[in-house]
Motif scaffolding. Sequence first.
Motif, PDB file in Angstrom:
ATOM      1  N   ARG A 123       0.850  -1.180   0.000  1.00  0.00           N
ATOM      2  CA  ARG A 123       0.000   0.000   0.000  1.00  0.00           C
ATOM      3  C   ARG A 123       0.893   1.240   0.000  1.00  0.00           C
ATOM      4  NH1 ARG A 123      -5.224  -1.547   1.109  1.00  0.00           N
ATOM      5  NH2 ARG A 123      -5.809   0.633   1.340  1.00  0.00           N
ATOM      6  N   TRP A 124       0.546   2.192  -0.846  1.00  0.00           N
ATOM      7  CA  TRP A 124       1.325   3.414  -0.979  1.00  0.00           C
ATOM      8  C   TRP A 124       0.443   4.639  -0.745  1.00  0.00           C
ATOM      9  CZ3 TRP A 124       6.485   2.753  -1.996  1.00  0.00           C
ATOM     10  CH2 TRP A 124       6.881   1.521  -2.528  1.00  0.00           C
ATOM     11  N   VAL A 125       0.991   5.622  -0.084  1.00  0.00           N
ATOM     12  CA  VAL A 125       0.336   6.926   0.029  1.00  0.00           C
ATOM     13  C   VAL A 125       1.229   7.929  -0.684  1.00  0.00           C
ATOM     14  CG1 VAL A 125      -0.565   8.694   1.559  1.00  0.00           C
ATOM     15  CG2 VAL A 125      -0.732   6.295   2.229  1.00  0.00           C
ATOM     16  N   ILE A 126       0.699   8.518  -1.749  1.00  0.00           N
ATOM     17  CA  ILE A 126       1.481   9.382  -2.626  1.00  0.00           C
ATOM     18  C   ILE A 126       1.130  10.842  -2.364  1.00  0.00           C
ATOM     19  CG2 ILE A 126       2.015   9.952  -5.032  1.00  0.00           C
ATOM     20  CD1 ILE A 126       2.894   7.152  -4.295  1.00  0.00           C
ATOM     21  N   PRO A 127       2.111  11.685  -1.974  1.00  0.00           N
ATOM     22  CA  PRO A 127       1.835  13.106  -1.741  1.00  0.00           C
ATOM     23  C   PRO A 127       1.632  13.828  -3.066  1.00  0.00           C
ATOM     24  CG  PRO A 127       4.181  12.691  -1.540  1.00  0.00           C
ATOM     25  CD  PRO A 127       3.540  11.351  -1.745  1.00  0.00           C
ATOM     26  N   VAL A 128       0.635  14.718  -3.105  1.00  0.00           N
ATOM     27  CA  VAL A 128       0.293  15.427  -4.339  1.00  0.00           C
ATOM     28  C   VAL A 128       0.005  16.894  -4.039  1.00  0.00           C
ATOM     29  CG1 VAL A 128      -1.265  15.537  -6.330  1.00  0.00           C
ATOM     30  CG2 VAL A 128      -0.784  13.332  -5.252  1.00  0.00           C
ATOM     31  N   ARG A 129       0.536  17.764  -4.881  1.00  0.00           N
ATOM     32  CA  ARG A 129       0.119  19.164  -4.874  1.00  0.00           C
ATOM     33  C   ARG A 129      -0.895  19.323  -5.999  1.00  0.00           C
ATOM     34  NH1 ARG A 129      -1.454  23.197  -1.985  1.00  0.00           N
ATOM     35  NH2 ARG A 129      -1.533  25.137  -3.178  1.00  0.00           N
ATOM     36  N   PHE A 130      -2.155  19.553  -5.625  1.00  0.00           N
ATOM     37  CA  PHE A 130      -3.228  19.646  -6.599  1.00  0.00           C
ATOM     38  C   PHE A 130      -3.411  21.080  -7.102  1.00  0.00           C
ATOM     39  CE2 PHE A 130      -4.430  15.746  -4.367  1.00  0.00           C
ATOM     40  CZ  PHE A 130      -4.865  14.930  -5.402  1.00  0.00           C
ATOM     41  N   GLY A 131      -3.824  21.212  -8.365  1.00  0.00           N
ATOM     42  CA  GLY A 131      -4.240  22.489  -8.926  1.00  0.00           C
ATOM     43  C   GLY A 131      -3.102  23.442  -9.246  1.00  0.00           C
ATOM     44  N   GLY A 132      -3.473  24.627  -9.713  1.00  0.00           N
ATOM     45  CA  GLY A 132      -2.496  25.648 -10.064  1.00  0.00           C
ATOM     46  C   GLY A 132      -1.568  25.196 -11.168  1.00  0.00           C
ATOM     47  N   VAL A 133      -0.309  25.575 -11.075  1.00  0.00           N
ATOM     48  CA  VAL A 133       0.659  25.183 -12.108  1.00  0.00           C
ATOM     49  C   VAL A 133       0.939  23.690 -12.071  1.00  0.00           C
ATOM     50  CG1 VAL A 133       1.749  27.461 -12.152  1.00  0.00           C
ATOM     51  CG2 VAL A 133       2.607  25.710 -10.578  1.00  0.00           C
ATOM     52  N   HIS A 134       0.599  23.040 -10.958  1.00  0.00           N
ATOM     53  CA  HIS A 134       0.836  21.603 -10.843  1.00  0.00           C
ATOM     54  C   HIS A 134      -0.311  20.777 -11.412  1.00  0.00           C
ATOM     55  CE1 HIS A 134       3.320  23.405  -7.591  1.00  0.00           C
ATOM     56  NE2 HIS A 134       4.196  22.501  -7.997  1.00  0.00           N
ATOM     57  N   GLY A 135      -1.498  21.388 -11.528  1.00  0.00           N
ATOM     58  CA  GLY A 135      -2.671  20.656 -12.009  1.00  0.00           C
ATOM     59  C   GLY A 135      -3.581  21.572 -12.808  1.00  0.00           C
ATOM     60  N   GLU A 136      -3.221  21.777 -14.054  1.00  0.00           N
ATOM     61  CA  GLU A 136      -3.888  22.790 -14.866  1.00  0.00           C
ATOM     62  C   GLU A 136      -5.336  22.460 -15.215  1.00  0.00           C
ATOM     63  OE1 GLU A 136      -1.505  23.702 -18.305  1.00  0.00           O
ATOM     64  OE2 GLU A 136       0.352  23.454 -17.169  1.00  0.00           O
ATOM     65  N   ASP A 137      -5.731  21.198 -15.114  1.00  0.00           N
ATOM     66  CA  ASP A 137      -7.091  20.817 -15.513  1.00  0.00           C
ATOM     67  C   ASP A 137      -8.039  20.657 -14.330  1.00  0.00           C
ATOM     68  OD1 ASP A 137      -6.356  20.714 -18.217  1.00  0.00           O
ATOM     69  OD2 ASP A 137      -5.673  18.635 -18.031  1.00  0.00           O
TER      70      ASP A 137
END
Length: 255
Positions: A99-113
């Motif tokens: 099992r993995w927990v993956i850190p994510v920065r959502f939105g902005g320049v990191h998540g344009e859609d």
Amino acid sequence: MSETPASPSGLSPRLLPAGDGALIVELGEGIAPALNAAVHRLDRRIADAALPGVVETVPTYRSVLVVFDPARTDPDRLGQALLGLAGGLSQPSPEPQRRWVIPVRFGGVHGEDLDDVARRAGLTTDEVVALHCAADYRVYMLGFSPGFAYLGGLPEALHQPRRENPRMMTPAGSVIQGGAQAAISPIAMPSGWHLLGRTPVKIFDLRRDQPFLLAPGDRVRFAAVPVAEFDRLAARDGLLPDSETVAGDAPGVAA
């Protein structure tokens, strides 16, 4: 493709040719965790059997591709052996699983859609992120590019067609969704999937003994992190030391 409630009780193994050097053992129709688990059981059985002439196996959603050397084995004999190994797969057995927990920065320049996905779903961006982080994803198979893991388990409220105009390039580590699936771009590559965020964790890294972080059968969850945490992890390639493992649920660490 959408996930279906297919059950391993309905397995119907059949053999299909794939050129003069490969056979496909197909176990059923549709996409479902139980069917995919049976695929992985068969893949392990083939590996354990060490059948003469088998070069490699490639597990997919519902089948296993078996590549063989025609100079070392007879395809008819090999096919019968494969069908024999496919017997009794309906009986569940303990499945090796990380099992993995993956850190994510959502939105902005990191998540344009992210904004567009939220608008089409009739949700706020915070609600989209919450749904993504609450889902328990299963790695169904690897393919398309090195270490690219197809993740099933995307909440139905987020199912959307892929982009009409694919991007020529998305950054490595992009957290994306398309149709009924989610994924993480292991390398910079073209993509028609919706870009929601980015992780500093390296999904594909030739410096590791095992270059692919994720494997079929693994479970994945996403954890939203602020910019400062993303930058801190990115500064050291997104790799977390064992000291940050908390009950197996630290970002980027297997349980």
